[in-house]
Enzyme design. Sequence first.
Site, PDB file in Angstrom:
ATOM      1  N   HIS A   1      15.395 -25.293   6.330  1.00  0.00           N
ATOM      2  CA  HIS A   1      16.203 -24.113   6.037  1.00  0.00           C
ATOM      3  C   HIS A   1      17.334 -23.980   7.053  1.00  0.00           C
ATOM      4  CE1 HIS A   1      13.611 -22.012   3.009  1.00  0.00           C
ATOM      5  NE2 HIS A   1      12.702 -22.839   3.521  1.00  0.00           N
TER       6      HIS A   1
ATOM      7  N   HIS B   1       9.428 -23.370  -3.797  1.00  0.00           N
ATOM      8  CA  HIS B   1       8.357 -22.968  -2.889  1.00  0.00           C
ATOM      9  C   HIS B   1       7.176 -22.496  -3.739  1.00  0.00           C
ATOM     10  CE1 HIS B   1      11.479 -22.898   0.208  1.00  0.00           C
ATOM     11  NE2 HIS B   1      10.579 -22.577   1.124  1.00  0.00           N
TER      12      HIS B   1
ATOM     13  N   GLU C   1       2.030 -21.924  -1.438  1.00  0.00           N
ATOM     14  CA  GLU C   1       2.023 -21.616  -0.001  1.00  0.00           C
ATOM     15  C   GLU C   1       1.252 -20.318   0.202  1.00  0.00           C
ATOM     16  OE1 GLU C   1       5.211 -21.083   3.706  1.00  0.00           O
ATOM     17  OE2 GLU C   1       5.902 -20.826   1.645  1.00  0.00           O
TER      18      GLU C   1
END
Length: 333
Positions: free
Chosen positions: A14, A197, A200
């Site tokens: 990121h 994503h 997670e």
Amino acid sequence: MIDIKLPLTDLHRHLDGNIRPETILDLANQHNIQLPANDLESLLPHVQIIENEPSLVSFLQKLDWGVAVLADLDACRRIAIENVEDAINTGLDYAELRFSPYYMAMNHKLPVEGVVEAIIDGIRSARQNNDIDIRLIGILSRTFGEQACTQELTSLLAHQQHITALDLAGDELGFPGHLFQSHFTKARDAGWHITIHAGEAAGAESIWQAIRELGATRIGHGVKAITDPVLMDYLVENRIGIETCLTSNLQTSTVNSLLDHPLKQFLEKDILASINTDDPAVEGIDIRHEYEIAAPAAGLSIAQIRQAQINGLETAFISDTEKQALRMKAANR
């Protein structure tokens, strides 16, 4: 543990999670922004993980001071340049830098498209005369809702030739993937790759959703895939990569210890799992730490670490010709 004869990649990195603490201080001073501390040593606990956080959401709060000092587009351009410098200094051959323009813009009400332009310009400037391949991934920050994500997508699509892929990040539990199906249909229509994503904070069903509803060909983190043998078989059969971030998963309490991390099992299963950093400045790590300290602590053999390095290039969002050029470059070192 890094094989210097193989390309070194970081696919899950990121840009807005890698703002140097020194830069946060400097920009705060430039723009008269009040920080919780006025010197580097005192600031670090506010912008870097000191002890593992209880959740993903609490981990993400460490990023907030970094974006709080982005008072103008020059500041955005600066951190893009510094991100490339950091990637070069850590020995990367190839990096995919992802960023959320809405998240970067919101504190100081910057134009979202202007942030996209500043990042593109900073990357272009920093790459001049440097032998590193950088690609950009746009992020839709699900935490801010569908409308904000629509604004982000519009701003990214205005510069679609400079963006390689689209990602969905943020509060996975509060804002599930199905809310953003139309956004990712547009992204695929633009010819972008998709990475999401998933798995997670939420379970394996989030990974299935990312693949089936959003079109993901890579999964960020993907830890919870270990709970679903059918899913793991699907990942192998369809060559869907998992962007593993070992230290990050420990610091967010996604896993209780590195030995509990499923990366070793993913590799034993022949899943295309790679080793990546996530938010290097927030975690206080670099890619070498992940290969030389975190991976062995997660129980990986030297051969498995090498395979993860191979998988990084294999699942990179570039052409076979570009991959081969990177292989030749590394082989001739």
